[in-house]
Design a protein around this motif. Structure first.
Motif, PDB file in Angstrom:
ATOM      1  N   PHE A 410       0.873  -1.114   0.004  1.00 31.24           N
ATOM      2  CA  PHE A 410      -0.067   0.044   0.045  1.00 31.24           C
ATOM      3  C   PHE A 410       0.865   1.293  -0.073  1.00 31.24           C
ATOM      4  O   PHE A 410       2.265   1.261   0.450  1.00 31.24           O
ATOM      5  CB  PHE A 410      -0.944  -0.005   1.034  1.00 31.24           C
ATOM      6  N   ASP A 411       0.499   2.244  -0.188  1.00 27.28           N
ATOM      7  CA  ASP A 411       1.067   3.670  -0.065  1.00 27.28           C
ATOM      8  C   ASP A 411       0.700   4.358   0.957  1.00 27.28           C
ATOM      9  O   ASP A 411      -0.375   4.395   1.368  1.00 27.28           O
ATOM     10  CB  ASP A 411       0.377   4.558  -1.410  1.00 27.28           C
ATOM     11  N   TYR A 413       1.054   7.397   1.777  1.00 27.03           N
ATOM     12  CA  TYR A 413       0.142   8.551   1.773  1.00 27.03           C
ATOM     13  C   TYR A 413      -1.127   8.297   1.850  1.00 27.03           C
ATOM     14  O   TYR A 413      -2.025   9.317   2.404  1.00 27.03           O
ATOM     15  CB  TYR A 413       0.633   9.213   0.255  1.00 27.03           C
ATOM     16  N   ASP A 414      -1.703   7.327   1.297  1.00 29.64           N
ATOM     17  CA  ASP A 414      -3.385   7.063   1.218  1.00 29.64           C
ATOM     18  C   ASP A 414      -3.530   6.670   2.696  1.00 29.64           C
ATOM     19  O   ASP A 414      -4.676   6.945   3.012  1.00 29.64           O
ATOM     20  CB  ASP A 414      -3.604   5.756   0.308  1.00 29.64           C
ATOM     21  N   LEU A 415      -2.774   5.987   3.265  1.00 29.05           N
ATOM     22  CA  LEU A 415      -3.007   5.340   4.631  1.00 29.05           C
ATOM     23  C   LEU A 415      -3.383   6.782   5.594  1.00 29.05           C
ATOM     24  O   LEU A 415      -4.235   6.892   6.405  1.00 29.05           O
ATOM     25  CB  LEU A 415      -2.096   4.517   5.096  1.00 29.05           C
ATOM     26  N   MET A 417      -3.892   9.675   4.523  1.00 28.51           N
ATOM     27  CA  MET A 417      -4.854  10.445   4.384  1.00 28.51           C
ATOM     28  C   MET A 417      -6.240  10.018   4.912  1.00 28.51           C
ATOM     29  O   MET A 417      -7.085  10.861   5.172  1.00 28.51           O
ATOM     30  CB  MET A 417      -4.865  10.541   2.707  1.00 28.51           C
ATOM     31  N   GLU A 418      -6.522   8.709   4.764  1.00 32.51           N
ATOM     32  CA  GLU A 418      -7.555   7.986   5.453  1.00 32.51           C
ATOM     33  C   GLU A 418      -7.644   8.277   6.962  1.00 32.51           C
ATOM     34  O   GLU A 418      -8.775   8.689   7.358  1.00 32.51           O
ATOM     35  CB  GLU A 418      -7.395   6.588   5.379  1.00 32.51           C
ATOM     36  N   ASN A 421      -8.810  12.206   7.114  1.00 34.50           N
ATOM     37  CA  ASN A 421     -10.074  12.305   6.761  1.00 34.50           C
ATOM     38  C   ASN A 421     -11.127  11.883   7.856  1.00 34.50           C
ATOM     39  O   ASN A 421     -12.179  12.459   7.940  1.00 34.50           O
ATOM     40  CB  ASN A 421     -10.346  11.756   5.265  1.00 34.50           C
ATOM     41  N   HIS A 440       4.520  10.330  -0.408  1.00 31.11           N
ATOM     42  CA  HIS A 440       4.316   8.905  -1.096  1.00 31.11           C
ATOM     43  C   HIS A 440       5.336   7.697  -0.675  1.00 31.11           C
ATOM     44  O   HIS A 440       6.714   7.991  -1.161  1.00 31.11           O
ATOM     45  CB  HIS A 440       4.016   8.987  -2.426  1.00 31.11           C
ATOM     46  N   LYS A 442       6.067   3.278  -0.873  1.00 31.09           N
ATOM     47  CA  LYS A 442       5.449   2.124  -0.939  1.00 31.09           C
ATOM     48  C   LYS A 442       5.988   1.369   0.400  1.00 31.09           C
ATOM     49  O   LYS A 442       6.773   1.379   0.800  1.00 31.09           O
ATOM     50  CB  LYS A 442       6.080   1.543  -1.885  1.00 31.09           C
ATOM     51  N   ARG A 447      -1.394  -3.036   7.079  1.00 34.67           N
ATOM     52  CA  ARG A 447      -1.817  -1.675   7.072  1.00 34.67           C
ATOM     53  C   ARG A 447      -3.026  -1.428   7.947  1.00 34.67           C
ATOM     54  O   ARG A 447      -2.707  -0.351   8.627  1.00 34.67           O
ATOM     55  CB  ARG A 447      -2.599  -1.741   5.413  1.00 34.67           C
TER      56      ARG A 447
END
Length: 581
Positions: A410-411, A413-415, A417-418, A421, A440, A442, A447
């Motif tokens: 997983f990235d 950055y996405d984690l 941001m989740e 949010n 970002h 990897k 996760r």
């Protein structure tokens, strides 16, 4: 002398036989406790879901399949995603009117399915056998009829994730090294076995070479409860060394059918319990024989020695039985606690949270301010209690060493941001500034557990910050290889990620830093009475980072100024090398 030796051998046999009988009895009792817990858990699981679906079936929005009814179905699915794979509205002709989340199957017909034919006939809740869904996973269907004015209008149904059900109630059954559970349907299909290739096959085909199992299987298929012993002496049609098995079995009545559970252990578990006692007994018998030789020379002296030895042997036996009983009681208490916390509290709490959300959103009608305030208290309290229960269960599992990392790509950055949010609105509603500095990167690690750790730190920062800002940042320290001047970077694929959560909250006193990561400890602060908490969040976070993610956590704080918590985790979890792209 020969008579004396014979008496010693007989005495050994009597004591050993009695101890073995007691060990088998204790083993059967432990097996029965596990079987009852699993049976009760599965029965209550289906009872709870039947009640939820029955409640939905009475709602006009569900009966008419309008947009509000479809919204309710989505809410129920999202609240119980870990338990079910889908929720579906079927009309009286077997046509799917609406299904969540696989909307592309809307319009398909299930009229030919056996369980739907049964509900057409009986007009009562129906549970199917385990079958493989189109998506490739094993499921069980639960259909509840929808009746309007006594007229059959179809069904509301769920597909239950059988793997999740098995993990919750069956895979947790562990007795020694050889204990396991089996689950049969009413027609003899093996629904669950630790040997995955047996699942879905007829039990008569699997054990056709083991005649001694037939009696137990027949009793299970007649819905009986009992204790039995059988021998396995063939495998794949070939003669093998006989293995004696001890089993208890009992039925699980669910809806229109029943399943039958068996908890099985080999005689290895009995022998392991008896090994210490047997060795002690042999040693005592040797001593008795030596004492017998002296007895022939000095009769009166030998009598006293023999009596002392017998007393010692009896005392040792009682001590061993007490120790075994205490260990079993502790294991029962732990199993009963985790089972109770997992099912008896989490399932109804999820229902309370889901239905209070429906009422609070005024989907069932308008509310006055007092009703809204009361429902908000119920919703907040329910979520807080659910969080506490999840933390206690997570701590118990981690400390027991039964948690395996769920490693995936997983990235980062996405984690992050989740995480942002999910808490952003709460930060803004409190008038705080949110600062971020993300990258970002990897990752190849667990996760869900990393997200849980970050969320715990952000939640703490929000609780104890009244003004100022909360900052979330991340950077990487790449790993190095080589020595001295030949040293060079491996690259950004592997390294150490540092995630920082900084706040301008109340801070922590220097003397309290050593207590920070202890369980059930809440530090003294001006906000202690105002802020809810259990004292488990940071303790659980440290456990997750150390035991699962192979990382660590650090803290810097100035009382009255704020704190910085830093998570350090490897980008690639040790022992789980990523698959080359």
């Amino acid at each position: 002398m020969s008579i004396f030796i014979g008496m010693c051998v007989l005495l050994f046999y009597v004591f050993y036989y009695e101890a073995k009988k007691n060990a088998i009895q204790k083993l059967n009792e432990e097996q029965m406790i596990h079987a009852k817990q699993a049976a009760q858990g599965i029965k209550e699981f289906f009872k709870t879901w039947t009640y939820i679906l029955d409640s939905l079936s009475r709602m006009d929005e569900i009966i008419n399949n309008n947009i509000d009814g479809q919204r309710y179905m989505w809410l129920i699915f999202e609240s119980h995603r870990e338990q079910i794979k889908s929720i579906t509205r079927v009309d009286e002709k077997g046509t799917i009117l609406y299904t969540v989340p696989y909307s592309l199957y809307t319009g398909s017909s299930i009229l030919g399915q056996k369980h739907f034919q049964e509900i057409l006939k009986e007009r009562k809740p129906v549970v199917s056998n385990v079958f493989k869904a189109i998506q490739g996973f094993d499921v069980v269907a639960l259909h509840v009829p929808i009746l309007k004015g006594g007229i059959f209008k179809g069904t509301i149904a769920i597909l239950i994730d059988f793997e999740s059900l098995a993990k919750r109630f069956l895979q947790v059954i562990r007795i020694g090294e050889t204990g396991y559970a089996l689950l049969l349907s009413a027609d003899g299909t093996l629904l669950y076995s630790p040997i995955h290739e047996f699942v879905g096959k007829s039990v008569f085909d699997i054990y056709k070479d083991s005649l001694s199992i037939s009696s137990m299987v027949n009793n299970m298929l007649q819905g009986r409860k009992g204790i039995t012993t059988y021998t396995i002496d063939r495998k794949n049609g070939q003669k093998v060394r006989s293995i004696k098995q001890y089993a208890v079995y009992m039925p699980i009545h669910i809806g229109n059918t029943f399943w039958s559970i068996a908890v099985v252990c080999s005689d290895k578990e009995v022998l392991s319990v008896l090994s210490f006692f047997r060795n002690r007994l042999i040693l005592l018998m040797i001593i008795i024989l030596l004492g017998g030789s002296i007895f022939l020379i000095k009769l009166e002296h030998s009598k006293k020695v023999l009596q002392n030895l017998i007393n010692e042997m009896d005392k040792a036996k009682k001590e061993l039985e007490k120790a075994n009983l205490r260990l079993q009681e502790l294991d029962k208490l732990k199993s009963m606690f985790i089972a109770s916390m997992s099912h008896e509290l989490r399932t109804p709490l999820n229902s309370i949270i889901g239905f209070s959300s429906i009422l609070l959103n005024e989907w069932t009608g308008p509310l006055n301010p007092e009703q809204k305030e009361n429902l908000s208290i119920i919703l907040r309290s329910g979520k807080h209690l659910l969080s506490l229960i999840n933390d206690v269960i997570d701590v118990s599992k981690i400390e027991a060493g039964v948690v395996e990392p769920e490693v995936k790509d997983f990235d980062l950055y996405d984690l992050l941001m989740e995480a942002i949010n999910s808490i952003k609105k709460d930060i803004e509603s409190k008038g705080l500034e949110l600062r971020v500095n993300l990258i970002h990167q990897k990752m190849y690690t667990d996760r869900r557990r990393l997200l849980q750790s970050v969320m715990n730190l952000l939640s703490n920062a929000l609780k104890f910050t009244e003004k100022g800002y909360i900052k979330l940042s991340a950077h990487i320290l790449p790993c190095l290889t080589g020595k001295d001047e030949g040293e060079k970077l491996r690259g950004e694929e592997e390294g150490l990620i540092i995630i920082s959560v900084e706040d301008t909250g109340i801070g922590i006193k220097d003397e309290d830093l050593s207590k920070l990561f202890q369980p059930f400890v809440r530090l003294e602060s001006p906000l202690k009475e105002k802020v809810l908490g259990t004292g488990l969040g940071l303790y659980l976070t440290k456990k997750i980072l150390k035991e699962i993610l192979k990382g660590e956590i650090e803290v810097e704080s100035k009382f009255g100024k704020g704190s910085i918590f830093r998570i350090k985790v490897p980008t690639v979890l040790e022992g789980y090398p990523p698959t080359p792209s």
